[in-house]
Design a protein around this motif. Structure first.
Motif, mmCIF file in Angstrom:
data_model
loop_
_atom_site.group_PDB
_atom_site.id
_atom_site.type_symbol
_atom_site.label_atom_id
_atom_site.label_comp_id
_atom_site.label_asym_id
_atom_site.label_seq_id
_atom_site.Cartn_x
_atom_site.Cartn_y
_atom_site.Cartn_z
ATOM 1 N N ASN A 93 0.852 -1.173 0.000
ATOM 2 C CA ASN A 93 0.000 0.000 0.000
ATOM 3 C C ASN A 93 0.903 1.243 0.000
ATOM 4 O O ASN A 93 1.348 1.713 1.041
ATOM 5 C CB ASN A 93 -0.919 -0.005 1.223
ATOM 6 C CG ASN A 93 -1.954 1.106 1.175
ATOM 7 O OD1 ASN A 93 -1.699 2.190 0.662
ATOM 8 N ND2 ASN A 93 -3.126 0.841 1.729
ATOM 9 N N TYR A 94 1.170 1.765 -1.189
ATOM 10 C CA TYR A 94 2.107 2.878 -1.303
ATOM 11 C C TYR A 94 1.567 4.152 -0.658
ATOM 12 O O TYR A 94 2.331 4.938 -0.096
ATOM 13 C CB TYR A 94 2.435 3.137 -2.774
ATOM 14 C CG TYR A 94 3.126 1.990 -3.454
ATOM 15 C CD1 TYR A 94 4.463 1.694 -3.187
ATOM 16 C CD2 TYR A 94 2.453 1.190 -4.367
ATOM 17 C CE1 TYR A 94 5.101 0.634 -3.820
ATOM 18 C CE2 TYR A 94 3.083 0.127 -5.007
ATOM 19 C CZ TYR A 94 4.413 -0.141 -4.723
ATOM 20 O OH TYR A 94 5.044 -1.192 -5.341
ATOM 21 N N GLU A 95 0.284 4.369 -0.756
ATOM 22 C CA GLU A 95 -0.311 5.571 -0.155
ATOM 23 C C GLU A 95 -0.135 5.561 1.360
ATOM 24 O O GLU A 95 0.271 6.574 1.963
ATOM 25 C CB GLU A 95 -1.793 5.668 -0.510
ATOM 26 C CG GLU A 95 -2.453 6.913 0.063
ATOM 27 C CD GLU A 95 -3.928 7.026 -0.312
ATOM 28 O OE1 GLU A 95 -4.526 8.079 -0.008
ATOM 29 O OE2 GLU A 95 -4.466 6.070 -0.916
ATOM 30 N N LEU A 96 -0.419 4.434 1.985
ATOM 31 C CA LEU A 96 -0.266 4.334 3.441
ATOM 32 C C LEU A 96 1.190 4.525 3.842
ATOM 33 O O LEU A 96 1.494 5.253 4.804
ATOM 34 C CB LEU A 96 -0.760 2.961 3.922
ATOM 35 C CG LEU A 96 -0.615 2.678 5.420
ATOM 36 C CD1 LEU A 96 -1.402 3.688 6.235
ATOM 37 C CD2 LEU A 96 -1.077 1.249 5.733
ATOM 38 N N TYR A 105 3.128 9.058 -4.720
ATOM 39 C CA TYR A 105 3.385 7.632 -4.555
ATOM 40 C C TYR A 105 2.905 6.910 -5.808
ATOM 41 O O TYR A 105 2.089 7.437 -6.582
ATOM 42 C CB TYR A 105 2.663 7.084 -3.315
ATOM 43 C CG TYR A 105 1.207 7.458 -3.239
ATOM 44 C CD1 TYR A 105 0.225 6.673 -3.847
ATOM 45 C CD2 TYR A 105 0.810 8.623 -2.575
ATOM 46 C CE1 TYR A 105 -1.107 7.031 -3.790
ATOM 47 C CE2 TYR A 105 -0.522 8.989 -2.520
ATOM 48 C CZ TYR A 105 -1.474 8.193 -3.122
ATOM 49 O OH TYR A 105 -2.803 8.556 -3.073
#
Length: 262
Positions: free
Chosen positions: A2-5, A129
């Motif tokens: 999960n790149y955003e997280l 991201y």
């Protein structure tokens, strides 16, 4: 992944480190600087900020490697690598000029997946991201729409060592000054790049950079709809350490000028 997280967690870490730098800026003693090379200064603020970043990023991804400006850690990663400039614009910081920041990028299999640049004095957090937009303080940003050099404001940097390219650079600079609204030299490549990403600058060019200067900023420019090349117009800017970042509309004009001299 999960790149955003993960990006949001990096932002929190960068903010904490930024608080430390802001505090030290209020009481910094110029007598405490050291020299890594000709005109290449460093302070305890750079080193301590880097240690703080590394310590917290290690907790997020213990398996990741690091490429850092101050060499507080030297570790290769098989898949993931953090590329860190703990204080981009050190000379500005030392002299009390309010343009400097933190740059953190994450590369996965040699490709960028997260970029964070924090300009401390304006409190502007630029980030992106993989699979996401480019943002500044939670608002989406895009490169400018200026169609040509004559309507554009450019950014660059001046060499402070390896002056063998200086004569060619000055000829290029003269041409860019005559063909554009002007050329600015802020003194922090990461900031120049994110200002290009959000349309304040229409393009940025500089040679003889280090990977930590541009790893995050170049990614953010691309995520904001811009383009990044080396001076030959190729994609080997990471190894050549020369950057042309544009809004996409100025690329041809600028490469034609650059190729005359480089």
């Amino acid at each position: 992944m999960n790149y955003e997280l993960l990006c949001n967690k990096v932002i929190s870490i960068v903010k904490l480190t930024g608080n430390f730098i802001r505090k030290e800026a209020m009481q910094f003693d110029v007598q405490k600087i050291e020299y890594k090379g000709l005109n290449d200064m460093v302070s305890y603020v750079d080193k301590t900020a880097e240690q703080k970043l590394v310590q917290n990023l290690e907790k997020l991804m213990p398996e990741a490697g690091f490429i850092t400006e101050e060499k507080t850690i030297n570790r290769a990663g098989k898949t993931y690598t953090w590329i860190i400039d703990p204080l981009d614009g050190t000379t500005n910081f030392i002299h009390g000029i309010p343009t400097y920041g933190i740059s953190v990028a994450l590369y996965e299999d040699r490709l960028p997946v997260i970029g964070v640049v924090y300009e401390l004095n304006r409190g502007e957090m630029f980030y992106s991201y993989k699979g996401g937009p480019a943002l500044m303080n939670k608002k989406e940003i895009k490169v400018s729409n200026n169609p040509d050099l004559k309507s554009s404001l450019l950014a660059t940097g001046f060499p402070y060592y390896q002056f063998d390219e200086q004569a060619k650079y000055l000829k290029l600079l003269a041409e860019m000054m005559q063909k554009s609204h002007g050329v600015r030299r802020i003194g922090a490549a990461a900031i120049d790049l994110v200002y290009t990403a959000c349309g304040r600058f229409d393009a940025f060019f500089e040679y003889n950079l280090q990977q930590w200067d541009f790893a995050a900023g170049c990614f953010i420019v691309q995520q904001a709809g811009g383009e990044v090349y080396d001076f030959a117009g190729g994609n080997d800017y990471f190894e050549k350490r020369e950057i042309l970042a544009t809004n996409g509309k100025l690329t041809t004009e600028m490469l034609e000028a650059i190729k005359k001299y480089f």
